[in-house]
Scaffold this motif. Structure first.
Motif, PDB file in Angstrom:
ATOM      1  N   GLY A  13       0.806  -1.214   0.000  1.00 10.91           N
ATOM      2  CA  GLY A  13       0.000   0.000   0.000  1.00 10.91           C
ATOM      3  C   GLY A  13       0.836   1.259   0.000  1.00 10.91           C
ATOM      4  O   GLY A  13       0.503   2.237  -0.675  1.00 10.91           O
ATOM      5  N   ARG A  14       1.932   1.241   0.740  1.00 10.01           N
ATOM      6  CA  ARG A  14       2.822   2.402   0.801  1.00 10.01           C
ATOM      7  C   ARG A  14       3.366   2.748  -0.585  1.00 10.01           C
ATOM      8  O   ARG A  14       3.459   3.908  -0.991  1.00 10.01           O
ATOM      9  N   GLY A  36      -0.387  -2.605   8.880  1.00 12.23           N
ATOM     10  CA  GLY A  36       0.342  -1.446   8.377  1.00 12.23           C
ATOM     11  C   GLY A  36       0.949  -0.619   9.494  1.00 12.23           C
ATOM     12  O   GLY A  36       0.676  -0.836  10.677  1.00 12.23           O
ATOM     13  N   ARG A  37       1.761   0.352   9.081  1.00 15.99           N
ATOM     14  CA  ARG A  37       2.429   1.233  10.044  1.00 15.99           C
ATOM     15  C   ARG A  37       2.384   2.668   9.535  1.00 15.99           C
ATOM     16  O   ARG A  37       2.661   2.917   8.359  1.00 15.99           O
ATOM     17  N   GLU A  38       2.066   3.591  10.431  1.00 20.92           N
ATOM     18  CA  GLU A  38       2.044   5.000  10.019  1.00 20.92           C
ATOM     19  C   GLU A  38       3.402   5.464   9.512  1.00 20.92           C
ATOM     20  O   GLU A  38       3.492   6.332   8.641  1.00 20.92           O
ATOM     21  N   ALA A  39       4.468   4.849  10.044  1.00 16.84           N
ATOM     22  CA  ALA A  39       5.814   5.226   9.609  1.00 16.84           C
ATOM     23  C   ALA A  39       6.010   4.992   8.115  1.00 16.84           C
ATOM     24  O   ALA A  39       6.822   5.681   7.469  1.00 16.84           O
ATOM     25  N   ASN A  40       5.271   4.039   7.537  1.00 23.47           N
ATOM     26  CA  ASN A  40       5.412   3.746   6.106  1.00 23.47           C
ATOM     27  C   ASN A  40       5.019   4.925   5.227  1.00 23.47           C
ATOM     28  O   ASN A  40       5.532   5.071   4.114  1.00 23.47           O
ATOM     29  N   ILE A  41       4.089   5.746   5.709  1.00 21.90           N
ATOM     30  CA  ILE A  41       3.618   6.866   4.894  1.00 21.90           C
ATOM     31  C   ILE A  41       4.045   8.215   5.456  1.00 21.90           C
ATOM     32  O   ILE A  41       3.552   9.259   5.023  1.00 21.90           O
ATOM     33  N   GLU A  42       4.967   8.187   6.408  1.00 19.91           N
ATOM     34  CA  GLU A  42       5.401   9.432   7.045  1.00 19.91           C
ATOM     35  C   GLU A  42       5.923  10.443   6.035  1.00 19.91           C
ATOM     36  O   GLU A  42       5.661  11.648   6.139  1.00 19.91           O
ATOM     37  N   LEU A  50      -1.966  14.395  -0.592  1.00 20.05           N
ATOM     38  CA  LEU A  50      -2.474  13.461   0.408  1.00 20.05           C
ATOM     39  C   LEU A  50      -3.522  14.205   1.230  1.00 20.05           C
ATOM     40  O   LEU A  50      -3.208  14.999   2.116  1.00 20.05           O
ATOM     41  N   GLU A  51      -4.767  13.945   0.900  1.00 17.91           N
ATOM     42  CA  GLU A  51      -5.860  14.689   1.514  1.00 17.91           C
ATOM     43  C   GLU A  51      -6.044  14.319   2.981  1.00 17.91           C
ATOM     44  O   GLU A  51      -6.272  15.180   3.830  1.00 17.91           O
ATOM     45  N   ARG A  52      -5.926  12.998   3.265  1.00 18.75           N
ATOM     46  CA  ARG A  52      -6.202  12.584   4.640  1.00 18.75           C
ATOM     47  C   ARG A  52      -5.767  11.135   4.856  1.00 18.75           C
ATOM     48  O   ARG A  52      -5.913  10.298   3.965  1.00 18.75           O
ATOM     49  N   PHE A  53      -5.217  10.866   6.035  1.00 15.95           N
ATOM     50  CA  PHE A  53      -5.015   9.497   6.482  1.00 15.95           C
ATOM     51  C   PHE A  53      -6.020   9.220   7.587  1.00 15.95           C
ATOM     52  O   PHE A  53      -6.112   9.977   8.556  1.00 15.95           O
ATOM     53  N   ILE A  54      -6.793   8.141   7.412  1.00 15.74           N
ATOM     54  CA  ILE A  54      -7.816   7.788   8.395  1.00 15.74           C
ATOM     55  C   ILE A  54      -7.422   6.473   9.047  1.00 15.74           C
ATOM     56  O   ILE A  54      -7.282   5.456   8.347  1.00 15.74           O
ATOM     57  N   GLU A  55      -7.226   6.479  10.351  1.00 17.40           N
ATOM     58  CA  GLU A  55      -7.024   5.229  11.056  1.00 17.40           C
ATOM     59  C   GLU A  55      -8.402   4.642  11.333  1.00 17.40           C
ATOM     60  O   GLU A  55      -9.126   5.097  12.217  1.00 17.40           O
ATOM     61  N   VAL A 171      -9.893  -7.917 -10.522  1.00 15.07           N
ATOM     62  CA  VAL A 171      -9.201  -8.722  -9.515  1.00 15.07           C
ATOM     63  C   VAL A 171      -7.752  -8.870  -9.954  1.00 15.07           C
ATOM     64  O   VAL A 171      -7.485  -9.330 -11.069  1.00 15.07           O
ATOM     65  N   ILE A 172      -6.829  -8.471  -9.095  1.00 15.55           N
ATOM     66  CA  ILE A 172      -5.413  -8.602  -9.432  1.00 15.55           C
ATOM     67  C   ILE A 172      -4.758  -9.600  -8.484  1.00 15.55           C
ATOM     68  O   ILE A 172      -5.043  -9.617  -7.291  1.00 15.55           O
ATOM     69  N   ARG A 173      -3.883 -10.433  -9.035  1.00 14.43           N
ATOM     70  CA  ARG A 173      -3.198 -11.464  -8.251  1.00 14.43           C
ATOM     71  C   ARG A 173      -1.683 -11.317  -8.398  1.00 14.43           C
ATOM     72  O   ARG A 173      -1.047 -12.026  -9.178  1.00 14.43           O
ATOM     73  N   PRO A 174      -1.080 -10.411  -7.647  1.00 14.06           N
ATOM     74  CA  PRO A 174       0.380 -10.321  -7.669  1.00 14.06           C
ATOM     75  C   PRO A 174       0.992 -11.558  -6.999  1.00 14.06           C
ATOM     76  O   PRO A 174       0.423 -12.109  -6.054  1.00 14.06           O
ATOM     77  N   PHE A 175       2.149 -11.957  -7.491  1.00 22.09           N
ATOM     78  CA  PHE A 175       2.847 -13.073  -6.862  1.00 22.09           C
ATOM     79  C   PHE A 175       3.690 -12.541  -5.708  1.00 22.09           C
ATOM     80  O   PHE A 175       3.462 -11.427  -5.240  1.00 22.09           O
ATOM     81  N   ASN A 176       4.614 -13.312  -5.197  1.00 17.26           N
ATOM     82  CA  ASN A 176       5.285 -13.004  -3.924  1.00 17.26           C
ATOM     83  C   ASN A 176       6.065 -11.699  -4.015  1.00 17.26           C
ATOM     84  O   ASN A 176       7.136 -11.651  -4.622  1.00 17.26           O
ATOM     85  N   THR A 177       5.537 -10.667  -3.382  1.00 20.89           N
ATOM     86  CA  THR A 177       6.121  -9.336  -3.487  1.00 20.89           C
ATOM     87  C   THR A 177       7.093  -9.083  -2.327  1.00 20.89           C
ATOM     88  O   THR A 177       6.848  -9.491  -1.200  1.00 20.89           O
ATOM     89  N   TYR A 178       8.193  -8.427  -2.645  1.00 21.00           N
ATOM     90  CA  TYR A 178       9.219  -8.133  -1.637  1.00 21.00           C
ATOM     91  C   TYR A 178       9.833  -6.778  -1.945  1.00 21.00           C
ATOM     92  O   TYR A 178       9.653  -6.227  -3.033  1.00 21.00           O
ATOM     93  N   GLY A 179      10.595  -6.252  -0.970  1.00 19.27           N
ATOM     94  CA  GLY A 179      11.297  -4.999  -1.186  1.00 19.27           C
ATOM     95  C   GLY A 179      11.330  -4.138   0.064  1.00 19.27           C
ATOM     96  O   GLY A 179      10.885  -4.556   1.138  1.00 19.27           O
ATOM     97  N   PRO A 180      11.865  -2.920  -0.060  1.00 23.33           N
ATOM     98  CA  PRO A 180      11.921  -1.997   1.074  1.00 23.33           C
ATOM     99  C   PRO A 180      10.545  -1.730   1.665  1.00 23.33           C
ATOM    100  O   PRO A 180       9.552  -1.668   0.951  1.00 23.33           O
ATOM    101  N   PHE A 181      10.507  -1.585   2.977  1.00 24.23           N
ATOM    102  CA  PHE A 181       9.327  -1.324   3.794  1.00 24.23           C
ATOM    103  C   PHE A 181       8.557  -2.594   4.136  1.00 24.23           C
ATOM    104  O   PHE A 181       7.575  -2.528   4.882  1.00 24.23           O
ATOM    105  N   GLN A 182       9.001  -3.750   3.641  1.00 26.84           N
ATOM    106  CA  GLN A 182       8.378  -4.985   4.095  1.00 26.84           C
ATOM    107  C   GLN A 182       8.894  -5.315   5.479  1.00 26.84           C
ATOM    108  O   GLN A 182      10.071  -5.107   5.788  1.00 26.84           O
ATOM    109  N   LYS A 183       8.005  -5.843   6.311  1.00 23.15           N
ATOM    110  CA  LYS A 183       8.430  -6.235   7.655  1.00 23.15           C
ATOM    111  C   LYS A 183       9.465  -7.348   7.569  1.00 23.15           C
ATOM    112  O   LYS A 183       9.379  -8.231   6.711  1.00 23.15           O
TER     113      LYS A 183
END
Length: 316
Positions: A13-14, A36-42, A50-55, A171-183
């Motif tokens: 999502g980030r 998710g983590r707010e730090a991801n979109i800091e 970015l109009e609004r972040f809603i928790e 409907v989208i089916r991405p396969f195993n996604t990886y990269g920065p910001f992944q836990k």
């Protein structure tokens, strides 16, 4: 456009948020921060678009109703979900509520306001790959976990709204996604977990024999695919895959991460062998044909970028 992104503080999502903001859209993000983590979109907090972040939760119908009524969205990218296979086995109700019931709530608001829905599903709905050309969208599905079952149920609802109401959905089916910001802990982030342990001087543990293969898609390529699926009418009413088109065994991945040092690789008992998919290899020809999309980042380059990110963010 005005765009709602559910699960926008999550890993993928980030990156989707980043792409949408760079493309000049007005963006609203909703995320309950269970994964998710707010730090991801800091870094986007001060962005003019970015109009609004809603928790908040997609299970909150009144919240969704208010958002859709007030902001006249053009597209809803629906990424909010429970994503952990083992969690779904331990607690199927939570996964079903978030992934299936939550999707229904999003669809109902989209139907009332004629908002396109891009639904993030998963390659985990598929049965094992049996063809050299990889898994195409017509490949058999197999709900081997409540997570996969909940996603398949949600997929069917998403497509039913296209056929019953003419609502633009995909409907989208991405396969195993990886990269920065992944836990770097927990399930699903095998690359991130391996890299973190490598940098920390720890051994790499592999579930089972390690012969299971994965098609690993770099997250920036995945986000580009997700966003493009929203822009194009050609994919409305369709299921579309995205992957690298190359699979690698978990054993070989560990060797690649460790640059050949096999002494730090160990095999441990699998925590959910019944839900393991032995071979995953994606056929993305439909995504290329309809969207002109293809991956740009090689596995080796993606691993390097992810390792660099983990090192500089001091996650070890």
């Amino acid at each position: 456009m005005n765009i709602l992104l559910t699960g926008g503080a999550g890993f993928i999502g980030r990156w989707v948020a980043k792409q949408l903001l760079e493309d000049g859209h007005n963006l609203w993000i909703i995320d309950d921060l269970s994964n998710g983590r707010e730090a991801n979109i800091e870094e986007f907090r001060q962005h003019s678009r970015l109009e609004r972040f809603i928790e908040g939760s997609i299970l909150d119908e009144s919240l969704l109703k208010q958002l859709f009524e007030e902001h006249k969205f053009d597209i809803c990218y629906h990424l909010g979900a429970s994503i952990n296979v083992q969690d779904s086995i331990d607690d199927p109700r939570t996964t079903f509520n978030n992934d299936t019931i939550g999707t229904f709530h999003v669809l109902e608001q989209a139907r009332k306001h004629n908002v396109k829905v891009v639904f993030m599903s998963t390659c985990m709905v598929y049965d094992r790959c049996t063809e050299e050309s990889g898994i195409a969208e017509h490949h058999p599905i197999k709900p081997a976990s409540p997570y996969a079952g909940a996603k398949i149920a949600a997929e069917n609802m998403v497509l039913s709204y296209y056929h019953a109401y003419g609502l633009p959905t995909v409907v989208i089916r991405p396969f195993n996604t990886y990269g920065p910001f992944q836990k770097t802990g927990g399930e699903g982030g095998v690359v991130a977990i391996f890299l973190k342990n490598k940098l920390a001087g720890k051994d790499l543990n592999i579930y089972g024999e390690g012969t299971q293969t994965r098609d690993l898609l770099y997250v920036a390529d995945c986000a580009r695919f997700v966003v493009e699926a929203g822009y194009s009418d050609k994919v409305n009413g369709e299921i579309v895959n995205a992957g690298l088109g190359r699979d690698i065994s978990v054993n070989e991945l560990a060797k690649l991460v460790l640059e050949g040092d096999e002494s730090r690789i160990h095999h441990v008992e699998h925590i959910h062998p019944q839900s393991e998919i032995q071979k995953l290899l994606c056929n993305s020809s439909k995504a290329f044909g309809l969207l002109g999309w293809k991956p740009e980042v090689t596995l080796e380059e993606g691993i390097k970028r992810t390792e660099d990110w983990i090192r500089v963010t001091d996650l070890i």
